[in-house]
Design a protein around this motif. Structure first.
Motif, mmCIF file in Angstrom:
data_model
loop_
_atom_site.group_PDB
_atom_site.id
_atom_site.type_symbol
_atom_site.label_atom_id
_atom_site.label_comp_id
_atom_site.label_asym_id
_atom_site.label_seq_id
_atom_site.Cartn_x
_atom_site.Cartn_y
_atom_site.Cartn_z
ATOM 1 N N ALA A 57 0.834 -1.209 0.000
ATOM 2 C CA ALA A 57 0.000 0.000 0.000
ATOM 3 C C ALA A 57 0.863 1.250 0.000
ATOM 4 N N HIS A 58 1.962 1.243 0.745
ATOM 5 C CA HIS A 58 2.867 2.401 0.760
ATOM 6 C C HIS A 58 3.427 2.665 -0.629
ATOM 7 N N ILE A 59 3.835 1.606 -1.302
ATOM 8 C CA ILE A 59 4.392 1.774 -2.652
ATOM 9 C C ILE A 59 3.326 2.340 -3.591
ATOM 10 N N ALA A 60 2.124 1.777 -3.549
ATOM 11 C CA ALA A 60 1.052 2.239 -4.440
ATOM 12 C C ALA A 60 0.665 3.685 -4.142
ATOM 13 N N TRP A 61 0.492 4.025 -2.858
ATOM 14 C CA TRP A 61 0.119 5.399 -2.497
ATOM 15 C C TRP A 61 1.210 6.387 -2.904
ATOM 16 N N THR A 62 2.468 6.004 -2.693
ATOM 17 C CA THR A 62 3.568 6.921 -3.013
ATOM 18 C C THR A 62 3.667 7.168 -4.509
ATOM 19 N N VAL A 63 3.601 6.100 -5.296
ATOM 20 C CA VAL A 63 3.670 6.251 -6.751
ATOM 21 C C VAL A 63 2.497 7.093 -7.259
ATOM 22 N N TYR A 158 1.171 8.885 7.496
ATOM 23 C CA TYR A 158 1.785 8.873 6.169
ATOM 24 C C TYR A 158 0.740 9.108 5.085
ATOM 25 N N LEU A 159 -0.432 8.530 5.258
ATOM 26 C CA LEU A 159 -1.513 8.726 4.292
ATOM 27 C C LEU A 159 -1.951 10.186 4.252
ATOM 28 N N LEU A 160 -2.022 10.808 5.417
ATOM 29 C CA LEU A 160 -2.408 12.220 5.484
ATOM 30 C C LEU A 160 -1.357 13.100 4.825
ATOM 31 N N TYR A 161 -0.087 12.785 5.028
ATOM 32 C CA TYR A 161 0.976 13.562 4.397
ATOM 33 C C TYR A 161 0.915 13.443 2.879
ATOM 34 N N LEU A 396 -14.864 8.384 13.968
ATOM 35 C CA LEU A 396 -14.412 7.038 14.360
ATOM 36 C C LEU A 396 -14.399 6.081 13.183
ATOM 37 N N LYS A 397 -15.320 6.255 12.223
ATOM 38 C CA LYS A 397 -15.390 5.370 11.066
ATOM 39 C C LYS A 397 -14.478 5.822 9.930
ATOM 40 N N ALA A 398 -14.024 7.071 9.958
ATOM 41 C CA ALA A 398 -13.233 7.614 8.853
ATOM 42 C C ALA A 398 -11.853 6.988 8.828
ATOM 43 N N LYS A 399 -11.324 6.846 7.617
ATOM 44 C CA LYS A 399 -9.978 6.304 7.460
ATOM 45 C C LYS A 399 -8.923 7.365 7.744
ATOM 46 N N THR A 400 -9.230 8.621 7.414
ATOM 47 C CA THR A 400 -8.309 9.716 7.677
ATOM 48 C C THR A 400 -9.064 10.844 8.345
ATOM 49 N N GLY A 401 -8.310 11.753 8.975
ATOM 50 C CA GLY A 401 -8.911 12.879 9.662
ATOM 51 C C GLY A 401 -9.608 13.844 8.722
ATOM 52 N N MET A 519 -1.306 23.962 11.726
ATOM 53 C CA MET A 519 -0.595 23.484 12.918
ATOM 54 C C MET A 519 -1.253 22.249 13.498
ATOM 55 N N VAL A 520 -2.599 22.238 13.546
ATOM 56 C CA VAL A 520 -3.304 21.075 14.101
ATOM 57 C C VAL A 520 -3.111 19.863 13.204
ATOM 58 N N ARG A 521 -3.149 20.057 11.897
ATOM 59 C CA ARG A 521 -2.918 18.924 10.980
ATOM 60 C C ARG A 521 -1.512 18.359 11.162
ATOM 61 N N SER A 522 -0.533 19.223 11.383
ATOM 62 C CA SER A 522 0.832 18.744 11.612
ATOM 63 C C SER A 522 0.928 17.972 12.920
ATOM 64 N N ALA A 523 0.280 18.491 13.973
ATOM 65 C CA ALA A 523 0.312 17.796 15.268
ATOM 66 C C ALA A 523 -0.410 16.465 15.211
ATOM 67 N N SER A 524 -1.453 16.364 14.371
ATOM 68 C CA SER A 524 -2.222 15.118 14.290
ATOM 69 C C SER A 524 -1.436 13.979 13.660
ATOM 70 N N LYS A 525 -0.290 14.298 13.038
ATOM 71 C CA LYS A 525 0.537 13.242 12.435
ATOM 72 C C LYS A 525 1.461 12.588 13.451
ATOM 73 N N LEU A 526 1.581 13.164 14.640
ATOM 74 C CA LEU A 526 2.464 12.578 15.648
ATOM 75 C C LEU A 526 1.911 11.238 16.118
ATOM 76 N N PRO A 527 2.783 10.292 16.465
ATOM 77 C CA PRO A 527 2.342 8.911 16.737
ATOM 78 C C PRO A 527 1.294 8.781 17.833
ATOM 79 N N THR A 528 1.504 9.416 18.985
ATOM 80 C CA THR A 528 0.592 9.192 20.109
ATOM 81 C C THR A 528 -0.682 10.025 20.017
ATOM 82 N N TYR A 529 -0.730 10.968 19.086
ATOM 83 C CA TYR A 529 -1.867 11.887 19.031
ATOM 84 C C TYR A 529 -3.160 11.147 18.727
#
Length: 566
Positions: A57-63, A158-161, A396-401, A519-529
């Motif tokens: 999935a990472h390869i496909a999303w990145t390409v 990674y998906l959000l980025y 809760l059901k969404a795949k991304t924020g 800023m909030v979108r950047s903080a939401s990428k942190l692991p524990t967030y």
């Protein structure tokens, strides 16, 4: 007689400390041997499973992202696609090796450290109980939590980025690549690996004895003079463990230097691309060796400077880089450097005591405070009907924020805005959070990652203070940060806001809202967030259902009372 009794008491204390230290060392080692393999196995298999499972999935999303984005021109896209197999190969090797090292270190050493942390308890029976129990089941649960955070980082962050890269506006600067620079990129990248990796390894190995003996000297000096971590008696066993494990810290510093040299060497290709100069790329490779040597000299209190040449590799030196500034503000906040760090080494300055460390705000306090603020504001918005349980379910059901931006982005932005406004009203020098916890430049955690957020937040706070928003404008800003581009929900919320007649004023408010969302979108990428915020959303769901049940019970009681009266 009194002197003899006091000496006997001192000897008994020394014997007690030695016995307690040896007992905790034995119990910690036993717990590490029993719990360590289980925790390490969970962490290693979990992380490796996430890495290998998401690799296709990472390869496909990145390409797909590279092809669709408007930020790169065609030659740069081709170059990145050609380099992708090597980049993913590096990712696999380093991530799997890192998972193994972290798994073994966390699984075996966390129970060991937990045995010594039990001495913080005042009661003797509690000390023994926690010395045996702490670090067993908690370590296993912690390994599961680390796997979950790593999965959030690899999947959601990674998906959000990638989505942000794909959807970047055309107005952003187009990154171009001339084919004539491709050979230079490859040569400088290889040259960086050939030069920097062995140079960093040799410098780290040569200076590691200095770090070992100077570290021991500092810790033993604190032990004798009862300073730093040895100021409190209950912390002496923990500090003794630090002396015992100091060679492992030194070994980890050497390995970290060699590990970081890999990325620093490859960064030479980025310098060639940014400066459009092969010569500056070569100068970067040479200068990084000198900077690393000077960096380690400073940390180890050796002679100043370096014996290696340090040519300039930037057209504009770091001291001439522009700083964040706000019109009318006396203070300035330096922007963080874009260069990679040379090495992370343990600090040899005087260590602080436990009492002194209490005054410093910890990252865990900040996370807890932020999530508590989101929960309080969320309950207020739920009770006012501004957000609904359906919004919570969608997040809760969404795949991304981005698919449920009102909760995933709007709610944290709304809480962030309230924190900034409260800090401004109270004339705080930093950020005034819940429970009157203030974070400023003196007591904030000394973390490079926090610098990327703290300095821009301080700039944003000063910008809001300088323009002096009125009540109507504040309410408009609340709408913008909470609902974003959802004009239907914005119109439905009657909070007394009004759009300023002055177009410049309206543009300033919209600009502030966009920066806060970023800023909030950047903080939401942190692991524990995501894990912490998901628990907040679940608590809000429970609160909403509880209110609905109470309302239903009240309505049923009123109906039954009316029937009895009839």
């Amino acid at each position: 007689m009194d002197v003899g009794n006091s000496m006997q008491g001192d000897w008994l204390k020394i014997v007690y400390v030695v016995f307690a230290f040896c007992s905790a060392l034995f119990l910690g080692a036993l717990k590490g041997l029993l719990v360590g393999p289980i925790a390490a196995l969970i962490l290693i298999t979990g992380n490796v499973g996430v890495i290998l499972g998401l690799l296709p999935a990472h390869i496909a999303w990145t390409v797909y992202t590279i092809i669709r984005t408007n930020r790169f021109d065609a030659p740069l896209k081709v170059a990145i696609l050609i380099a992708l197999p090597a980049l993913f190969g590096i990712w696999l090797a380093l991530s799997i090796a890192g998972s193994v090292i972290v798994g073994i270190g966390y699984g075996f050493f966390t129970p060991w450290v937990s045995a010594f942390e039990a001495f913080r308890h005042q009661n003797q029976s509690k000390r023994f109980f926690h010395c045996v129990v702490d670090g067993t089941w908690d370590t296993v649960k912690g390994s599961c939590t680390m796997v979950r955070d790593f999965a959030d980082l690899c999947f959601h962050s990674y998906l959000l980025y990638l989505k942000e890269v794909r959807e970047s506006p055309v107005s952003n600067e187009l990154r171009t690549l001339r084919l004539i620079h491709v050979p230079g990129l490859i040569i400088v990248g290889l040259l960086g690996l050939i030069v920097d990796i062995p140079s960093y390894a040799i410098i780290a190995l040569v200076k590691s004895p200095y770090l070992l003996f100077k570290g021991w000297f500092r810790l033993i000096h604190d032990l004798i003079s009862r300073e730093g971590p040895f100021l409190e008696t209950v912390c002496i066993p923990i500090a003794g463990l630090t002396i015992l494990f100091w060679p492992i810290v030194v070994l980890g510093s050497v390995l970290l230097a060699i590990f970081s040299s890999f990325f620093i060497g490859l960064y030479g290709s980025v310098i060639v691309y940014q400066e459009r100069s092969f010569r500056r790329g070569v100068a970067y490779v040479i200068a990084m060796v000198a900077e690393f040597d000077e960096y380690t000299n400073d940390w180890l209190y050796l002679r100043e400077g370096t014996i290696f040449p340090r040519p300039s590799y930037r057209k504009k030196s770091g001291s001439e880089l522009p700083e964040y500034s706000v019109g009318g503000i006396s203070g300035r906040f330096s922007s963080t450097s874009g260069e990679p760090p040379a090495m992370l080494m343990p600090n040899l300055v005087r260590s602080v005591s436990v009492r002194e460390a209490i005054n410093e705000v910890k990252m865990v306090q900040i996370w807890t405070n932020v999530m508590k603020s989101c929960e309080i504001s969320g309950k207020e918005l739920l009770e006012a009907g501004i957000i609904t349980p359906l919004d919570l379910c969608e997040w809760l059901k969404a795949k991304t924020g981005n698919e449920a931006a009102i909760i995933g982005v709007g709610l944290p932005c709304y809480c962030f805005l309230r924190t900034l406004l409260n800090s401004i009203r109270s004339s705080s020098n930093g950020l005034l959070m819940l429970d009157d916890v203030e974070i400023n430049h003196q007591n904030r955690p000394k973390d490079k990652l926090l610098d990327w957020f703290f300095n821009p937040i301080m700039v944003l706070k000063e910008q809001i203070r300088v323009i002096k928003l009125g009540d109507n404008e504040v309410r408009l800003l609340e709408k913008l940060v909470l609902f974003g581009s959802n004009t239907e929900r914005m119109d439905a919320w009657e909070n007394g806001s009004s759009v300023p007649q002055n177009s410049l004023r309206a543009a300033q408010i919209e600009g502030i809202s966009r920066r806060m969302v970023g800023m909030v979108r950047s903080a939401s990428k942190l692991p524990t967030y995501r894990r912490r915020f998901r628990q907040v959303v679940k608590d809000l769901m429970a609160h909403a259902y509880e209110k609905q049940d109470i309302a239903k019970c009240s309505s049923m009681r009123s109906i039954s009372c009316s029937q009895e009266q009839v």
